[in-house]
Every structure is written in structure tokens, then in C-alpha cells.
Design an enzyme around this catalytic site. Structure first.
Site, short mmCIF file in Angstrom:
data_model
loop_
_atom_site.label_atom_id
_atom_site.label_comp_id
_atom_site.label_asym_id
_atom_site.label_seq_id
_atom_site.Cartn_x
_atom_site.Cartn_y
_atom_site.Cartn_z
N ARG A 35 0.80 -1.42 0.17
CA ARG A 35 0.16 0.02 0.17
C ARG A 35 0.88 1.39 0.12
O ARG A 35 0.42 2.18 -0.69
CB ARG A 35 -0.87 -0.14 1.22
N LYS A 200 -13.91 -11.31 8.24
CA LYS A 200 -14.81 -10.41 8.56
C LYS A 200 -16.14 -10.71 8.19
O LYS A 200 -16.57 -9.94 7.21
CB LYS A 200 -14.41 -8.95 8.15
N GLY A 350 -6.43 -6.25 1.31
CA GLY A 350 -5.11 -6.35 2.13
C GLY A 350 -4.90 -7.71 2.21
O GLY A 350 -3.67 -7.95 1.82
N GLY A 373 -12.34 -4.40 1.95
CA GLY A 373 -13.84 -4.05 2.32
C GLY A 373 -14.61 -3.13 0.97
O GLY A 373 -15.40 -3.31 0.43
P1 AMP Z 1 -10.79 -10.55 5.81
O1 AMP Z 1 -10.20 -9.18 6.37
O2 AMP Z 1 -12.02 -10.65 6.18
O3 AMP Z 1 -10.21 -10.86 4.42
O4 AMP Z 1 -9.98 -11.61 6.81
C1 AMP Z 1 -8.59 -12.08 6.41
C2 AMP Z 1 -8.39 -12.73 7.76
O5 AMP Z 1 -8.90 -13.84 7.75
C3 AMP Z 1 -6.69 -13.33 7.77
O6 AMP Z 1 -6.17 -12.88 8.72
C4 AMP Z 1 -6.99 -14.64 7.89
O7 AMP Z 1 -5.85 -15.37 8.25
C5 AMP Z 1 -8.13 -14.87 8.44
N1 AMP Z 1 -8.89 -16.23 8.17
C6 AMP Z 1 -8.95 -16.99 7.02
N2 AMP Z 1 -9.61 -18.26 7.49
C7 AMP Z 1 -9.54 -18.18 8.56
C8 AMP Z 1 -10.17 -19.24 9.38
N3 AMP Z 1 -10.79 -20.31 9.06
N4 AMP Z 1 -10.47 -19.15 10.91
C9 AMP Z 1 -10.04 -17.74 11.28
N5 AMP Z 1 -9.60 -16.83 10.65
C10 AMP Z 1 -9.34 -17.02 9.04
#
Ligand code: AMP
Length: 395
Positions: A35, A200, A350, A373
Site C-alpha cells: 500500500r 470479517k 489487504g 472491504g
Molecule cells: P478478511 O479481512 O475478512 O479478508 O479476513 C482476513 C483474515 O481472515 C486473515 O487474517 C485470515 O488469516 C483470516 N482467516 C481466514 N480463514 C480463517 C479461518 N478459517 N479461521 C479464522 N481466521 C481465518
């Protein structure tokens, strides 16, 4: 068309550039500077055009004094010093006489980075609530506002929406480029497949209803999958889940059973740590006390089979907890598979882009967006308040 930084005479002007320096920091080091690198074009343009350049950004969330110690933008200032090859001024204060003194002493081509805008969120939630007094104050520090923080366009905070309301404004090169590249998803070549993962859940799950109208398939993995698996009546042990979204997930599965593809197997473990003590189980057999941290090999094959048929792919959210080596296999294998398909592939987010860079796939795809997002909301056709307030170019 939105006004851009090129539409202003910057000479001798105090130009506030809202950047997105919300970078991942591990062991006091920036683990992915993508970024920051992507922001340089706009910053350099402002320097080359004799502006006094004032940079603002948030970094993570600030809910305590302790957070303030750990989430200073000082680390980004050091990085900018190296990348721009000049001494970047840094204000530890987000408001007040010291900050104003620094700005009043700035010469053309000087660059100032102001401390994390979210320091204003503690103890009072001023930045994130788009506090009017704070917005006006920050706007009073500059002559022109340039929004180059693509990753926050979907939010209306004081440092993007607020300042933009009170100053002549435009977008920077990063935002311009993102909007151009992401426009291929307005009318994607079909079949169009969306991969949705990450953690998220609350933020993203409702967007599925909009994404699914355009997409031929949605492959759901990562932390996102378990709410859907629970909605199907499966035991998910301690896997991450948003119970408030179960009814919605069930509705989606019932309505779009032909389009939604869920994991059939998972790598599960008892401890949330980077351990090899894990087992692969089918989605209907997750034992109590275990949590799913990656998709399993059968799911990888099923996802690859869907991707093979696609002409366009958009991917947001890793397919497992890929910060842990032992749970990065699903994300890695799908990255590798996609990188060889040669189809339009857009990574939004990200964490997704960080994972891709970390595993050696930087620049292997059509576009690697700086926003997570924001990208998701943009392509789902949601409102982007901080973009809406940017002036249109008069024709
Ligand atoms: P997001 O910001 O929604 O894209 O979430 C990204 C985060 O989700 C990263 O830190 C990933 O490691 C985490 N993540 C992906 N799969 C899992 C899972 N099965 N359980 C917990 N966290 C996860």
C-alpha cells in the site's frame, strides 16, 4: 468523471493527501509495504509540482492508550524516508499548536506525515464518527484535499469524508487506477466466479446477495465458510462463526444452491497456533473442541474444477488462516492454480494480496487491489461515501 490531482495547480499549496498506510505489522516490522509503494506516485507528483505535502492515514483500530503505543505511523515515516529518499517530517500530534507550527514552517516540496488519524478515536470516537469539529479542523490545515486511500472509500470518517467536505478536492492516482481496473467487473466475461474467504463475516456476508446476481458461482472458504456450514446443520466445533448471520446464510443456500460452493473438507485443530497437530475431516464431521483453519484437499480440487471453467475471477479473503504456515495450503494452491490459468483475475483485499505477495505471486494477476472491504462494496454496487463527495470534473 471525478476531479483528480492533475486538475489542480499545486504550486505553493498545502495539499492534504489521505493515504491508506494501514499496513500489516509483525514483530515491529511492516510485513507487506504494497500500500505504501502504491501511494508513491501521487506523493511524488505533489512533490514535483511544488506542493507542501501533508499525508494522513489511519493504522488499524485504536481502543486504548496501549494501542497508541503499538500503532504509531512512525514506522511508516521510516519507510517513506527510504522510499522517497528524503527526510519526511512527522507530527506525533494529530492536532494542536505543535502540528500547526510544523505546517507553518513547511517549504514547497516538504512532506509531513501526521500521526495515525485513529488516535482521535480514543477516548472519544472522533475520527470514525466523522466528528464535524475535527473534520473542519483538519481541513483548516490545508488548501486542497486529495483522497488516495482507496481502501477507505466505503467509510465516512473525518479524515476522508469529513475533510473532503470542506476543501476543494480530487482523487489521487491510486484511486483513479483502482476504479479503472475494477471496472472490468461491471460486465465481467462469463463464467464469472467469486471466491470469498477471510474472517470479517459480518462486514461481508450481506454483500453475497448482490455479488451472486452477477456471479455464476461463489466459492466460500476461510472463516466465512463455517457460518454457512452451521446453517446447514453441521457441527463446526470452535470454528469462527457469526451466529447472527446463520438465518441469512441458510436463506442464501436455499435460494442459490446452484451457485454457492462450500468446503466439503477442512483442516481442523484444537489449538489456535501454527501447529502440525491437525486433522482433515469432512465438513459434516468437525469434532467438538476443534476449529477449522483451512480448506481440505477435496475442497481445493472442487474449487479448482470451478475455476477451470471461469473467464473472470474475483477473490476476497484468504481460504484459511494463512498467516500460519500449516494453514496456508488452500490459499497457496488456489493462488498457484489461478496464476497459471491466464484468465482475468482480480485480488481484492489487504490480506488476500498480502498472502499472494508473501507466497511469491506478486504481479501474477490482472489486478491486485489495495482495498478489501472497499473493493467488495464497490463491485457489489454499494455506496462509497468518500468517493461520492469528490467533485465531478466540469465539462
Ligand atoms: P478478511 O479481512 O475478512 O479478508 O479476513 C482476513 C483474515 O481472515 C486473515 O487474517 C485470515 O488469516 C483470516 N482467516 C481466514 N480463514 C480463517 C479461518 N478459517 N479461521 C479464522 N481466521 C481465518
Amino acid at each position: 468523471m471525478k476531479k483528480s490531482i492533475k486538475d489542480f495547480d499545486l504550486n505553493n499549496k498545502k495539499v492534504i493527501i489521505r493515504c491508506d498506510f494501514n499496513v500489516p505489522i509483525i514483530n515491529e516490522e511492516i510485513s507487506d509495504d504494497n500500500r505504501i509503494i502504491e501511494s508513491l506516485k501521487t506523493i511524488k507528483y505533489a512533490i514535483d509540482n511544488n506542493a507542501k505535502v501533508i499525508l494522513m492515514s489511519h493504522l488499524s483500530k485504536i481502543n486504548s492508550e496501549e494501542d497508541k503505543k503499538n500503532k504509531s505511523l512512525g514506522i511508516v515515516r521510516d519507510k517513506l524516508n527510504n522510499l522517497l529518499g528524503k527526510n519526511i517530517l512527522f507530527s506525533k500530534d494529530t492536532r494542536g499548536a505543535k502540528l500547526e507550527r510544523i505546517i507553518n514552517n513547511m517549504k514547497n516540496k516538504d512532506v509531513l506525515l501526521i500521526e495515525n488519524t485513529r488516535f482521535e478515536d480514543y477516548p472519544e470516537n472522533r475520527e470514525s464518527s466523522n466528528d464535524e469539529e475535527l473534520s473542519k479542523y483538519w481541513a483548516s490545515l490545508g488548501d486542497i484535499f486529495i483522497n488516495d486511500a482507496f481502501g477507505t472509500l466505503h467509510r465516512a470518517h473525518a479524515s476522508n469524508y469529513g475533510i473532503g467536505t470542506y476543501l476543494p478536492n480530487g482523487i489521487g492516482f491510486l484511486v483513479e487506477e483502482e476504479l479503472k481496473k475494477l471496472s472490468v467487473l461491471d460486465n465481467p466475461d462469463k463464467p464469472y466466479v467469486v471466491i470469498l474467504g477471510g474472517a470479517k463475516i459480518k462486514d461481508k456476508i450481506k454483500l453475497i446477495e448482490k455479488l451472486i446476481k452477477k456471479a455464476d458461482k461463489i466459492l466460500i472458504g476461510g472463516g466465512m465458510a463455517y457460518t454457512f456450514l452451521k446453517a446447514q446443520g453441521y457441527n463446526i466445533g470452535n470454528s469462527i462463526c457469526d451466529d447472527d448471520s446463520i438465518a441469512f446464510s441458510k436463506k442464501m443456500i436455499d435460494k442459490y444452491s446452484q451457485k454457492i460452493v462450500l468446503p466439503v473438507d477442512n483442516k481442523v485443530t484444537k489449538k489456535f497456533e501454527d501447529t502440525e497437530e491437525n486433522i482433515i475431516v469432512n465438513s459434516d464431521c468437525i469434532p467438538d473442541g476443534y476449529m477449522g483453519l483451512d480448506i481440505g484437499p477435496k475442497t481445493i480440487k472442487i474449487f479448482e474444477n470451478e475455476l477451470k471453467k471461469a473467464k473472470t475471477v474475483f477473490w476476497n479473503g484468504t481460504l484459511g488462516y494463512s498467516e500460519f504456515n500449516n494453514y496456508s495450503q488452500g490459499t497457496k494452491e488456489i493462488l498457484d492454480y489461478l496464476s497459471k490459468l491466464g484468465i482475468i483475475t482480480i485480488l481484492g483485499g489487504g490480506d488476500t494480496v498480502s498472502a499472494s505477495n508473501k507466497f511469491g505471486y506478486k504481479d501474477k494477476f490482472t489486478h491486485e487491489s489495495t482495498g478489501g472491504g472497499a473493493t467488495l462494496k464497490l463491485i457489489a454496487g454499494e455506496k462509497m461515501p468518500s468517493l461520492e463527495i469528490i467533485d465531478e470534473l466540469e465539462s
